[in-house]
Write a protein that holds these residues in place. Structure first.
Motif, PDB file in Angstrom:
ATOM      1  N   ASN A 185       0.832  -1.196   0.000  1.00  0.00           N
ATOM      2  CA  ASN A 185       0.000   0.000   0.000  1.00  0.00           C
ATOM      3  C   ASN A 185       0.870   1.251   0.000  1.00  0.00           C
ATOM      4  O   ASN A 185       0.629   2.203  -0.760  1.00  0.00           O
ATOM      5  N   GLU A 186       1.911   1.247   0.853  1.00  0.00           N
ATOM      6  CA  GLU A 186       2.846   2.369   0.872  1.00  0.00           C
ATOM      7  C   GLU A 186       3.621   2.444  -0.436  1.00  0.00           C
ATOM      8  O   GLU A 186       3.909   3.539  -0.942  1.00  0.00           O
ATOM      9  N   LEU A 187       3.959   1.289  -0.997  1.00  0.00           N
ATOM     10  CA  LEU A 187       4.722   1.257  -2.238  1.00  0.00           C
ATOM     11  C   LEU A 187       3.931   1.860  -3.389  1.00  0.00           C
ATOM     12  O   LEU A 187       4.505   2.515  -4.271  1.00  0.00           O
ATOM     13  N   PHE A 188       2.624   1.670  -3.394  1.00  0.00           N
ATOM     14  CA  PHE A 188       1.790   2.250  -4.452  1.00  0.00           C
ATOM     15  C   PHE A 188       1.874   3.776  -4.431  1.00  0.00           C
ATOM     16  O   PHE A 188       2.109   4.411  -5.467  1.00  0.00           O
ATOM     17  N   PHE A 189       1.693   4.359  -3.263  1.00  0.00           N
ATOM     18  CA  PHE A 189       1.728   5.821  -3.174  1.00  0.00           C
ATOM     19  C   PHE A 189       3.143   6.353  -3.397  1.00  0.00           C
ATOM     20  O   PHE A 189       3.317   7.443  -3.947  1.00  0.00           O
ATOM     21  N   LEU A 190       4.143   5.576  -2.985  1.00  0.00           N
ATOM     22  CA  LEU A 190       5.520   5.979  -3.250  1.00  0.00           C
ATOM     23  C   LEU A 190       5.803   5.950  -4.751  1.00  0.00           C
ATOM     24  O   LEU A 190       6.512   6.818  -5.281  1.00  0.00           O
ATOM     25  N   GLY A 191       5.241   4.946  -5.445  1.00  0.00           N
ATOM     26  CA  GLY A 191       5.398   4.882  -6.892  1.00  0.00           C
ATOM     27  C   GLY A 191       4.754   6.077  -7.578  1.00  0.00           C
ATOM     28  O   GLY A 191       5.329   6.665  -8.508  1.00  0.00           O
ATOM     29  N   LEU A 192       3.548   6.467  -7.133  1.00  0.00           N
ATOM     30  CA  LEU A 192       2.901   7.653  -7.682  1.00  0.00           C
ATOM     31  C   LEU A 192       3.747   8.902  -7.431  1.00  0.00           C
ATOM     32  O   LEU A 192       3.858   9.780  -8.300  1.00  0.00           O
ATOM     33  N   TYR A 193       4.331   8.972  -6.242  1.00  0.00           N
ATOM     34  CA  TYR A 193       5.197  10.109  -5.915  1.00  0.00           C
ATOM     35  C   TYR A 193       6.374  10.188  -6.877  1.00  0.00           C
ATOM     36  O   TYR A 193       6.687  11.261  -7.413  1.00  0.00           O
ATOM     37  N   LEU A 194       7.010   9.056  -7.147  1.00  0.00           N
ATOM     38  CA  LEU A 194       8.164   9.043  -8.047  1.00  0.00           C
ATOM     39  C   LEU A 194       7.755   9.369  -9.484  1.00  0.00           C
ATOM     40  O   LEU A 194       8.529   9.964 -10.244  1.00  0.00           O
ATOM     41  N   LEU A 195       6.542   8.990  -9.874  1.00  0.00           N
ATOM     42  CA  LEU A 195       6.070   9.303 -11.220  1.00  0.00           C
ATOM     43  C   LEU A 195       5.881  10.804 -11.420  1.00  0.00           C
ATOM     44  O   LEU A 195       5.922  11.282 -12.560  1.00  0.00           O
ATOM     45  N   CYS A 196       5.651  11.533 -10.343  1.00  0.00           N
ATOM     46  CA  CYS A 196       5.536  12.988 -10.457  1.00  0.00           C
ATOM     47  C   CYS A 196       6.850  13.624 -10.915  1.00  0.00           C
ATOM     48  O   CYS A 196       6.865  14.767 -11.367  1.00  0.00           O
ATOM     49  N   THR A 262       4.235   0.933  -9.169  1.00  0.00           N
ATOM     50  CA  THR A 262       2.836   1.343  -9.067  1.00  0.00           C
ATOM     51  C   THR A 262       1.889   0.269  -9.578  1.00  0.00           C
ATOM     52  O   THR A 262       0.879  -0.055  -8.933  1.00  0.00           O
ATOM     53  N   ILE A 263       2.203  -0.298 -10.747  1.00  0.00           N
ATOM     54  CA  ILE A 263       1.317  -1.304 -11.346  1.00  0.00           C
ATOM     55  C   ILE A 263       1.271  -2.574 -10.507  1.00  0.00           C
ATOM     56  O   ILE A 263       0.194  -3.145 -10.269  1.00  0.00           O
ATOM     57  N   VAL A 264       2.422  -3.030 -10.012  1.00  0.00           N
ATOM     58  CA  VAL A 264       2.476  -4.261  -9.222  1.00  0.00           C
ATOM     59  C   VAL A 264       1.706  -4.113  -7.912  1.00  0.00           C
ATOM     60  O   VAL A 264       1.033  -5.045  -7.457  1.00  0.00           O
ATOM     61  N   SER A 265       1.787  -2.954  -7.293  1.00  0.00           N
ATOM     62  CA  SER A 265       1.184  -2.760  -5.969  1.00  0.00           C
ATOM     63  C   SER A 265      -0.278  -2.321  -6.019  1.00  0.00           C
ATOM     64  O   SER A 265      -0.937  -2.273  -4.973  1.00  0.00           O
ATOM     65  N   THR A 266      -0.802  -2.029  -7.194  1.00  0.00           N
ATOM     66  CA  THR A 266      -2.181  -1.534  -7.300  1.00  0.00           C
ATOM     67  C   THR A 266      -3.221  -2.499  -6.717  1.00  0.00           C
ATOM     68  O   THR A 266      -4.097  -2.074  -5.942  1.00  0.00           O
ATOM     69  N   VAL A 268      -2.969  -4.761  -4.373  1.00  0.00           N
ATOM     70  CA  VAL A 268      -2.859  -4.825  -2.912  1.00  0.00           C
ATOM     71  C   VAL A 268      -3.343  -3.521  -2.290  1.00  0.00           C
ATOM     72  O   VAL A 268      -3.995  -3.531  -1.230  1.00  0.00           O
ATOM     73  N   MET A 269      -3.054  -2.392  -2.930  1.00  0.00           N
ATOM     74  CA  MET A 269      -3.560  -1.113  -2.437  1.00  0.00           C
ATOM     75  C   MET A 269      -5.085  -1.118  -2.418  1.00  0.00           C
ATOM     76  O   MET A 269      -5.717  -0.665  -1.446  1.00  0.00           O
ATOM     77  N   ALA A 270      -5.703  -1.652  -3.480  1.00  0.00           N
ATOM     78  CA  ALA A 270      -7.162  -1.739  -3.536  1.00  0.00           C
ATOM     79  C   ALA A 270      -7.698  -2.625  -2.410  1.00  0.00           C
ATOM     80  O   ALA A 270      -8.714  -2.306  -1.770  1.00  0.00           O
ATOM     81  N   PHE A 271      -7.014  -3.754  -2.160  1.00  0.00           N
ATOM     82  CA  PHE A 271      -7.409  -4.648  -1.063  1.00  0.00           C
ATOM     83  C   PHE A 271      -7.331  -3.922   0.281  1.00  0.00           C
ATOM     84  O   PHE A 271      -8.218  -4.066   1.132  1.00  0.00           O
TER      85      PHE A 271
END
Length: 311
Positions: A185-196, A262-266, A268-271
């Motif tokens: 879940n943290e990795l998803f938001f961290l991935g979005l942060y890096l995409l910025c 981001t794609i891999v963690s999506t 689990v983030m939804a879960f």
């Protein structure tokens, strides 16, 4: 206060009945108050690890606006230490309520700070990030309060019976499920942060233009993997404007790894968000059960009035 009122107040304090709508624990005698060790709970090893998580999180916030690699590294270490403090608590038999609350507060605050950055970096999606923050806080607060008021002060918020919720029981009792869900879940938001800082699809300022690097009038498509290198622009005089910050974040890194994370963690983030919703609903129903029981004992409600009439 009169003698009768004082007696009632003392009785309510000692028998644990609700006072002014709030549950009260049993009174502690003088002997019980003094029956404590001289241990310094604040210096327990798990709590020291918790303090280091706070320091690392603060350092990551300092680098968050313009230094994604440093911020990502510090933020990741802080999150990984979340598992280490639990291991230390079990190994050294230093599990404490203070440590559990410190751990939860650190988790909530670090995630919130990251989502606040995403809200400011991508204002078009700020409402989504704000709803995620609200759900996270509401779910955990409701669950913690329900556990303390309904289960007792000695009850852990991680003790969820399967009869109450199978998903919550699996989430809190299986350490592997809990770790993977929280970490990804943290990795998803961290991935979005890096995409910025790397993806033109996330940050339009990374897109090149037909008229050259400094021309922003006619943007064309660009690869989402390799970021464009924009030339400094004189359009944004204020270094603190939103547009200037977006341009300053350009070309910090490649977007390949952030997209993979981001794609891999999506899923689990939804879960994790589904678990938050279930946790909020179950905790609300648990509190409502206690309210109905207390109202019945106090002679309130239609059922209690019916029983009085029968008598």
């Amino acid at each position: 206060m009169s003698t009768d009122n004082r007696d009632v107040a003392e009785m309510n304090h000692t028998n644990g009945t609700p006072v002014n709508g709030h549950p009260r624990g049993p009174a502690r005698s003088v002997d019980e108050e003094s029956d404590q060790t001289d241990e310094n709970i604040f210096l327990f090893i798990p709590n020291l690890i918790g303090y280091s998580r706070v320091v690392l999180a603060l350092a990551s916030l300092y680098f968050m606006p313009l230094h994604p690699r440093r911020c990502g590294f510090l933020y990741s270490i802080s999150c990984l230490l979340d598992a280490l403090d639990g291991l230390a608590a079990r190994k050294f038999q230093q599990s404490t309520r203070f440590g559990a609350v410190l751990d939860m507060i650190t988790d909530r605050c670090t995630t919130t700070c990251l989502l606040v950055f995403l809200s400011s970096a991508k204002p078009a999606y700020s409402m989504i990030f704000q709803l995620l923050i609200s759900l996270d806080f509401a779910s955990h607060y409701m669950h913690m309060y329900a556990t303390l008021s309904m289960g007792g002060q000695g009850e852990s918020h991680k003790n969820v019976s399967a009869s109450r919720s199978k998903i919550m029981n699996l989430y809190y009792t299986n350490k592997n499920v809990l770790f993977v869900a929280c970490a990804l879940n943290e990795l998803f938001f961290l991935g979005l942060y890096l995409l910025c800082f790397s993806s033109p699809r996330i940050t339009p300022a990374l897109l090149p233009s037909n008229g050259g690097p400094g021309n922003l009038t006619s943007p064309v498509s660009s690869s989402p993997v390799e970021p464009f290198q924009p030339a400094p622009s004189l359009l944004f005089a204020s270094p603190f404007s939103a547009a200037a910050m977006e341009m300053a974040r350009a070309n910090k890194m490649s977007s390949t790894v952030p997209w993979i994370l981001t794609i891999v963690s999506t899923p689990v983030m939804a879960f994790k968000q589904v678990v938050n919703v279930i946790q909020l609903v179950k905790a609300s129903k648990w509190l409502a059960e206690g309210d109905r029981r207390d109202r019945k004992m106090a002679g309130l409600g239609p059922q209690a009035k019916t029983e009085k009439k029968v008598r």
